[in-house]
Scaffold this active site. Structure first.
Site, mmCIF file in Angstrom:
data_model
loop_
_atom_site.group_PDB
_atom_site.id
_atom_site.type_symbol
_atom_site.label_atom_id
_atom_site.label_comp_id
_atom_site.label_asym_id
_atom_site.label_seq_id
_atom_site.Cartn_x
_atom_site.Cartn_y
_atom_site.Cartn_z
ATOM 1 N N ALA A 64 43.255 80.486 152.320
ATOM 2 C CA ALA A 64 42.739 79.610 151.252
ATOM 3 C C ALA A 64 41.997 78.453 151.907
ATOM 4 O O ALA A 64 42.245 78.121 153.069
ATOM 5 C CB ALA A 64 43.886 79.081 150.394
ATOM 6 N N SER A 124 39.906 83.785 158.794
ATOM 7 C CA SER A 124 40.406 83.788 160.173
ATOM 8 C C SER A 124 41.940 83.797 160.244
ATOM 9 O O SER A 124 42.496 84.159 161.279
ATOM 10 C CB SER A 124 39.853 82.573 160.919
ATOM 11 O OG SER A 124 40.194 81.390 160.223
ATOM 12 N N GLU A 166 38.358 89.046 146.592
ATOM 13 C CA GLU A 166 39.673 88.422 146.814
ATOM 14 C C GLU A 166 40.391 88.215 145.488
ATOM 15 O O GLU A 166 41.602 88.426 145.378
ATOM 16 C CB GLU A 166 39.506 87.075 147.523
ATOM 17 C CG GLU A 166 39.066 87.230 148.962
ATOM 18 C CD GLU A 166 38.720 85.915 149.638
ATOM 19 O OE1 GLU A 166 38.670 85.906 150.860
ATOM 20 O OE2 GLU A 166 38.488 84.906 148.946
HETATM 21 O O1 LIG Z 1 38.523 82.523 150.800
HETATM 22 C C1 LIG Z 1 38.277 82.924 151.908
HETATM 23 C C2 LIG Z 1 37.091 83.737 152.226
HETATM 24 O O2 LIG Z 1 36.248 83.879 151.110
HETATM 25 C C3 LIG Z 1 39.214 82.642 153.030
HETATM 26 O O3 LIG Z 1 40.443 83.182 152.752
HETATM 27 C C4 LIG Z 1 39.288 81.148 153.188
HETATM 28 O O4 LIG Z 1 37.979 80.662 153.445
HETATM 29 C C5 LIG Z 1 40.217 80.743 154.318
HETATM 30 O O5 LIG Z 1 39.717 81.189 155.538
HETATM 31 P P1 LIG Z 1 40.404 80.802 156.925
HETATM 32 O O6 LIG Z 1 41.685 81.538 156.991
HETATM 33 O O7 LIG Z 1 39.385 81.244 157.943
HETATM 34 O O8 LIG Z 1 40.591 79.308 156.940
#
Ligand SMILES: O=C(CO)[C@H](O)[C@H](O)COP(=O)(O)O
Length: 258
Positions: free
Chosen positions: A109, A48, A129
């Site tokens: 992250a 997000s 990723e």
């Molecule tokens: O690793 C990830 C997806 O696999 C995302 O980058 C991580 O979960 C962070 O997400 P957000 O920006 O929604 O907090």
């Protein structure tokens, strides 16, 4: 900055403090790290927060002062959502097969420790990723400040280390994580109300979340998990990120650097 690209300190609140924090981190990270002359191939992560990275690059694309250079950018996705972010912002889409060397990558992250080691994979995109971020010369993290661990990984992110596995190996990997690596808790990630049964990744694999409590030595833990038969990749990103931008709801951003 040119007219057309909104100035960070003149941005209106989105009406949601967490979204303001994510946007602040992402916009600052793009503005301070994207070098229009040098960077041609850009990795766009998942989640997000990175939504605002793609949005910011899109703003530069639509500004006549930058559009000549930005229209030549090729963006490499880390999964289905990321691909749509690139397309929705009218950026040029490329693949990691065409562009195995990436100039700069941005991603979110789940937790960042004091040495810039990461837990990622909360959105189940960790394999791509990692493929993209480790192919990038520079890897920048964008996050809201909740993601910053006071010390070790596993303090704030209590869901466990995401691990992508080959589906048929799930019983074997689960047992090995519990018996050989002494995980406290191991779950096959479920789709919840959106899907009966396990989450299936963009690579048709399953995700295991393995809780090891506080992680003192993430590098060794990563290596040990990788050696288990059935494991495709772990959500421990070791010595990969060079900077992390942590946003707050008031627009302040803290930068952590190696
Ligand atoms: O690793 C990830 C997806 O696999 C995302 O980058 C991580 O979960 C962070 O997400 P957000 O920006 O929604 O907090």
């Amino acid at each position: 900055m040119a007219t057309g690209v909104p100035k960070i300190d003149e941005l209106k609140s989105l009406g949601n403090p967490l979204e303001d924090a994510k946007r602040a981190a992402a916009y600052r990270a793009v503005d301070e790290n994207l070098k229009f002359e040098d960077h041609k191939v850009i990795g766009i992560g998942s989640g997000s927060t990175v939504v605002y990275v793609a949005q910011r690059i899109g703003q530069y694309l639509h500004d006549p002062e930058y559009s000549d250079l930005t229209s030549k950018f090729v963006c490499i996705p880390t999964g289905f959502q990321s691909r749509n972010l690139i397309l929705d912002n009218k950026l040029q889409l490329g693949s990691i097969e065409q562009y195995p060397r990436i100039d700069i990558a941005f991603d979110g992250a789940d937790e960042v420790d004091e040495h810039l080691q990461l837990i990622k994979g909360g959105g189940a995109c960790l394999f791509q990723e990692k493929l993209v971020s480790t192919s990038a010369r520079t890897f920048i993290i964008v996050a809201d400040s909740r993601k910053r661990s006071p010390k070790n990984l596993g303090r704030n992110w209590r869901q466990g280390v995401p691990i992508e596995i080959v589906p048929s190996s799930y019983v074997r990997v689960k047992n090995d994580l519990l018996e050989q690596l002494h995980a406290e808790k191991v779950n096959i990630r479920q789709g919840g109300s959106a899907k009966a049964g396990p989450v299936v990744t963009d690579n048709n694999n399953f995700i295991i979340d393995a809780d090891f409590g506080e992680i003192i030595d993430p590098r060794n833990l990563h290596k040990s998990i990788k050696l288990l038969v059935g494991v495709v990749e772990t959500g421990l990103f070791i010595d990969n990120a060079s900077k992390a931008y942590f946003g707050d709801s008031n627009g302040a951003v803290e930068v952590m650097e190696k």
